[in-house]
Write a protein that holds these residues in place. Structure first.
Motif, PDB file in Angstrom:
ATOM      1  N   TRP A   8     119.262  91.806 -49.564  1.00 12.69           N
ATOM      2  CA  TRP A   8     120.057  92.677 -50.824  1.00 12.69           C
ATOM      3  C   TRP A   8     120.980  92.039 -51.592  1.00 12.69           C
ATOM      4  O   TRP A   8     121.332  92.616 -52.532  1.00 12.69           O
ATOM      5  CB  TRP A   8     120.392  93.993 -50.155  1.00 12.69           C
ATOM      6  N   ALA A   9     121.434  90.720 -51.338  1.00 15.82           N
ATOM      7  CA  ALA A   9     122.618  89.950 -52.007  1.00 15.82           C
ATOM      8  C   ALA A   9     122.188  89.735 -53.479  1.00 15.82           C
ATOM      9  O   ALA A   9     120.901  89.502 -53.660  1.00 15.82           O
ATOM     10  CB  ALA A   9     122.953  88.720 -51.420  1.00 15.82           C
ATOM     11  N   GLU A  10     123.014  89.847 -54.468  1.00 13.23           N
ATOM     12  CA  GLU A  10     122.645  89.556 -55.898  1.00 13.23           C
ATOM     13  C   GLU A  10     122.647  87.966 -56.075  1.00 13.23           C
ATOM     14  O   GLU A  10     123.768  87.351 -55.934  1.00 13.23           O
ATOM     15  CB  GLU A  10     123.690  90.242 -56.787  1.00 13.23           C
ATOM     16  N   ARG A  11     121.563  87.375 -56.269  1.00 10.71           N
ATOM     17  CA  ARG A  11     121.324  85.805 -56.185  1.00 10.71           C
ATOM     18  C   ARG A  11     121.656  85.439 -57.609  1.00 10.71           C
ATOM     19  O   ARG A  11     121.994  84.036 -57.734  1.00 10.71           O
ATOM     20  CB  ARG A  11     119.852  85.450 -56.096  1.00 10.71           C
ATOM     21  N   LYS A  12     121.813  86.028 -58.634  1.00 16.97           N
ATOM     22  CA  LYS A  12     122.150  85.695 -60.018  1.00 16.97           C
ATOM     23  C   LYS A  12     123.473  85.488 -60.242  1.00 16.97           C
ATOM     24  O   LYS A  12     124.007  86.504 -60.808  1.00 16.97           O
ATOM     25  CB  LYS A  12     121.371  86.543 -60.950  1.00 16.97           C
ATOM     26  N   VAL A  13     123.891  84.535 -59.671  1.00 21.18           N
ATOM     27  CA  VAL A  13     125.694  84.503 -59.962  1.00 21.18           C
ATOM     28  C   VAL A  13     126.014  83.322 -60.742  1.00 21.18           C
ATOM     29  O   VAL A  13     125.144  82.160 -60.665  1.00 21.18           O
ATOM     30  CB  VAL A  13     126.176  84.580 -58.479  1.00 21.18           C
ATOM     31  N   VAL A  14     126.777  83.029 -61.135  1.00 18.31           N
ATOM     32  CA  VAL A  14     127.437  81.732 -62.133  1.00 18.31           C
ATOM     33  C   VAL A  14     128.261  80.838 -61.037  1.00 18.31           C
ATOM     34  O   VAL A  14     128.992  81.275 -60.212  1.00 18.31           O
ATOM     35  CB  VAL A  14     128.699  82.282 -62.911  1.00 18.31           C
ATOM     36  N   THR A  15     127.455  79.846 -60.849  1.00 22.09           N
ATOM     37  CA  THR A  15     128.099  78.588 -59.874  1.00 22.09           C
ATOM     38  C   THR A  15     128.280  77.487 -60.759  1.00 22.09           C
ATOM     39  O   THR A  15     127.750  77.109 -61.794  1.00 22.09           O
ATOM     40  CB  THR A  15     126.909  78.309 -58.931  1.00 22.09           C
ATOM     41  N   LEU A  16     129.256  76.638 -60.254  1.00 22.57           N
ATOM     42  CA  LEU A  16     129.569  75.461 -60.879  1.00 22.57           C
ATOM     43  C   LEU A  16     130.318  74.407 -59.941  1.00 22.57           C
ATOM     44  O   LEU A  16     130.727  74.982 -58.703  1.00 22.57           O
ATOM     45  CB  LEU A  16     130.712  75.764 -61.749  1.00 22.57           C
ATOM     46  N   PRO A  17     130.073  73.194 -60.168  1.00 24.74           N
ATOM     47  CA  PRO A  17     130.465  72.173 -58.990  1.00 24.74           C
ATOM     48  C   PRO A  17     131.915  72.383 -58.884  1.00 24.74           C
ATOM     49  O   PRO A  17     132.691  72.502 -59.618  1.00 24.74           O
ATOM     50  CB  PRO A  17     130.042  70.809 -59.526  1.00 24.74           C
ATOM     51  N   PHE A  18     132.286  72.073 -57.492  1.00 21.53           N
ATOM     52  CA  PHE A  18     133.681  72.564 -57.370  1.00 21.53           C
ATOM     53  C   PHE A  18     134.748  71.492 -57.615  1.00 21.53           C
ATOM     54  O   PHE A  18     135.794  71.569 -57.698  1.00 21.53           O
ATOM     55  CB  PHE A  18     133.865  72.705 -55.823  1.00 21.53           C
ATOM     56  N   ASN A  19     134.242  70.254 -57.954  1.00 20.54           N
ATOM     57  CA  ASN A  19     135.203  69.063 -58.276  1.00 20.54           C
ATOM     58  C   ASN A  19     135.336  68.480 -59.427  1.00 20.54           C
ATOM     59  O   ASN A  19     135.782  67.665 -59.961  1.00 20.54           O
ATOM     60  CB  ASN A  19     134.958  67.882 -57.411  1.00 20.54           C
ATOM     61  N   ILE A  20     134.668  69.433 -60.604  1.00 20.99           N
ATOM     62  CA  ILE A  20     134.422  69.045 -62.106  1.00 20.99           C
ATOM     63  C   ILE A  20     135.805  69.624 -62.623  1.00 20.99           C
ATOM     64  O   ILE A  20     136.565  70.383 -62.203  1.00 20.99           O
ATOM     65  CB  ILE A  20     133.512  69.544 -62.656  1.00 20.99           C
ATOM     66  N   SER A  21     136.118  69.094 -63.744  1.00 19.90           N
ATOM     67  CA  SER A  21     137.497  69.640 -64.613  1.00 19.90           C
ATOM     68  C   SER A  21     137.208  70.928 -65.379  1.00 19.90           C
ATOM     69  O   SER A  21     136.068  71.322 -65.345  1.00 19.90           O
ATOM     70  CB  SER A  21     137.943  68.434 -65.520  1.00 19.90           C
ATOM     71  N   VAL A  22     138.366  71.505 -65.669  1.00 19.56           N
ATOM     72  CA  VAL A  22     138.200  72.726 -66.402  1.00 19.56           C
ATOM     73  C   VAL A  22     137.437  72.637 -67.710  1.00 19.56           C
ATOM     74  O   VAL A  22     136.476  73.320 -68.200  1.00 19.56           O
ATOM     75  CB  VAL A  22     139.668  73.467 -66.753  1.00 19.56           C
ATOM     76  N   GLU A  23     137.744  71.459 -68.494  1.00 22.78           N
ATOM     77  CA  GLU A  23     136.950  70.845 -69.719  1.00 22.78           C
ATOM     78  C   GLU A  23     135.518  70.913 -69.494  1.00 22.78           C
ATOM     79  O   GLU A  23     134.727  71.308 -70.438  1.00 22.78           O
ATOM     80  CB  GLU A  23     137.677  69.831 -70.352  1.00 22.78           C
ATOM     81  N   ARG A  24     135.104  70.171 -68.607  1.00 23.14           N
ATOM     82  CA  ARG A  24     133.764  70.053 -68.070  1.00 23.14           C
ATOM     83  C   ARG A  24     132.968  71.426 -67.984  1.00 23.14           C
ATOM     84  O   ARG A  24     132.054  71.718 -68.281  1.00 23.14           O
ATOM     85  CB  ARG A  24     133.544  69.097 -67.016  1.00 23.14           C
ATOM     86  N   ALA A  25     133.786  72.241 -67.152  1.00 30.36           N
ATOM     87  CA  ALA A  25     133.099  73.633 -66.580  1.00 30.36           C
ATOM     88  C   ALA A  25     133.062  74.408 -67.793  1.00 30.36           C
ATOM     89  O   ALA A  25     132.094  75.298 -68.266  1.00 30.36           O
ATOM     90  CB  ALA A  25     134.192  74.310 -65.781  1.00 30.36           C
ATOM     91  N   LYS A  26     133.887  74.387 -69.111  1.00 35.93           N
ATOM     92  CA  LYS A  26     133.899  75.172 -70.089  1.00 35.93           C
ATOM     93  C   LYS A  26     132.551  74.604 -70.914  1.00 35.93           C
ATOM     94  O   LYS A  26     131.855  75.673 -71.614  1.00 35.93           O
ATOM     95  CB  LYS A  26     134.926  75.235 -71.168  1.00 35.93           C
TER      96      LYS A  26
END
Length: 448
Positions: free
Chosen positions: A140-158
């Protein structure tokens, strides 16, 4: 006006309106902020033909969500009324979470057709959910979540957030290349952070995760004690499965409560308020038959003492008191047990202590009410023997009620049966039989 009063007002307003105006009124309520769950409750309050017409008149984007929020029988009544074309259009709009909700109550041919029509991405998520059992969180977990690589920069994340056109989420889950959970970052913190900062440095410390194999009851308890509105769900290898939030906890807890409430009368949480007469009669008739068998057992017990009842009419007058006192005492213990079992508070280590505690309570209440009822009976019928007889029966029955109020749900749970479904019927039979036997048996020995 409370939420329930407001909902009642909406139903009454729609019911009183002309057929042509009903959909317009309902859609006005939706524009004012009426939630899909409330819309589903409104539809349930109308007979099937009117319900289907109201559903057809809803905004198209709400069709699936309202059906998913509706009880199983209500949803099925609408689906059964759709034409072949309408059904295909509806099934094609399903997402993975809705299909999971529908799968347990719809015929296999409809589910198979839905699987052939839904989008490929939704089908993959549905298959992932089916790797878990119905009572496991991972299903029953909601699988549509926002994920990003943990070691990237904030700039790259945006940049990635813009590229994938993510809506502004409350938080972002951090994962490694193997999709293992590595933390969670608040979206607000992401916007405020320096462009060169690494996401892993923004992650909240000591993030509590939930294992996908947890039962729904365990998951609800964890969410209840969490300081956050949602929690990540991971598998045994720490791979991120999805998330669950407080809305999931509330809706699941409501379903558990309604299931237990309805089960006490042999009914189901998904039963329709306007279910077909024949179908409902058959379903309820089975439960009435079970109740008849238990009532016959109590009557047979009374029949064993037919001679003594005929000679001492007062016994017939007082018998309901004996049964009633045992019944309410047993119901108190049974309710306490069912709640504790639902919260996983009953273990092998505390069963004996709980049993002793309940028998102690039963003994005190039994003696207290035995004195009161025995005294009243003696004064009423001018018979000390009669008063002592019913007093003894009250003591025996209330102690027996406490004993079996603990033992019956434990035994039923061991047999993989729902204590809320069968417990009350069995307990009522036990207290009736024990109470009548103790009362009439003692009377036959001392009064004839």
């Amino acid at each position: 006006m409370s939420e329930f009063q407001e909902l009642s007002h909406h139903i009454q307003t729609i019911a009183r309106a002309d057929e042509e105006q009903q959909n317009s009124i309902l859609n006005d309520y939706i524009e004012e902020g009426l939630e899909p769950g409330s819309v589903a409750l409104i539809l349930e309050a109308f007979p099937i033909d009117e319900r289907v017409r109201l559903w057809r008149g809803l905004p198209l984007e709400l069709h699936i969500e309202v059906l998913t929020e509706a009880r199983a029988d209500v949803r099925n009544s609408i689906i059964a009324a759709l034409s072949e074309t309408e059904l295909k259009i509806t099934l094609a709009k399903l997402d993975n979470m809705s299909l999971i909700e529908w799968a347990d109550s719809l015929p296999d041919e409809i589910i198979n057709e839905a699987l052939s029509l839904i989008e490929k991405d939704e089908l993959e998520l549905y298959d992932q959910a089916n790797e878990y059992d119905d009572d496991e969180l991972g299903r029953w977990a909601e699988r549509k979540v926002v994920t990003l690589p943990f070691n990237i920069s904030v700039e790259r994340a945006k940049v990635l957030m813009e590229r994938y056109s993510y809506d502004a989420p409350h938080h972002i889950y951090l994962i490694n290349k193997r999709k293992q959970f590595r933390g969670v970052v608040s979206y607000i913190d992401l916007l405020r952070a320096e462009p060169t900062e690494r996401l892993k440095n923004l992650s909240s410390e000591n993030v509590v995760t939930l294992n996908a194999k947890l039962t729904l009851a365990e998951s609800i308890e964890a969410l209840e004690h969490s300081s956050t509105s949602s929690m990540p769900v991971v598998d045994d290898g720490q791979t991120l499965v999805g998330e669950v939030d407080w809305h999931f906890a509330l809706s699941t807890q409501r379903e558990i409560y309604e299931t237990r409430l309805m089960a006490g009368t042999g009914m189901d949480e998904g039963d329709d308020l306007f279910a077909p007469v024949v179908k409902s009669s058959q379903k309820r008739g089975v439960w009435l038959g079970i109740n008849l068998m238990t009532a016959i057992l109590a009557s047979v017990t009374i029949g064993l003492f037919e001679d003594v009842i005929a000679q001492v009419v007062a016994l017939a007058v007082l018998m309901p008191i004996v049964a009633s006192m045992g019944g309410i005492a047993g119901s108190q213990t049974l309710t306490l047990m069912i709640r504790a079992m639902a919260l996983n508070q009953i273990t092998v280590g505390n069963r004996w202590a709980l049993l002793k505690n309940e028998i102690g309570i039963g003994s005190i209440n039994g003696l207290l009410w035995a004195v009161i009822i025995g005294g009243l009976a003696a004064l009423w019928f001018q018979s000390g023997i009669l008063g002592a007889t019913i007093a003894l029966a009250i003591v025996v029955n209330i102690i027996a009620a406490a004993l079996f109020g603990v033992l019956i749900p434990i035994v039923l749970d061991k047999l993989k049966l729902d204590p809320a479904l069968a417990g009350s019927v069995i307990l009522t039979t036990v207290t009736d039989v024990v109470g009548f036997f103790a009362f009439l048996g003692t009377a036959s020995l001392v009064m004839l």
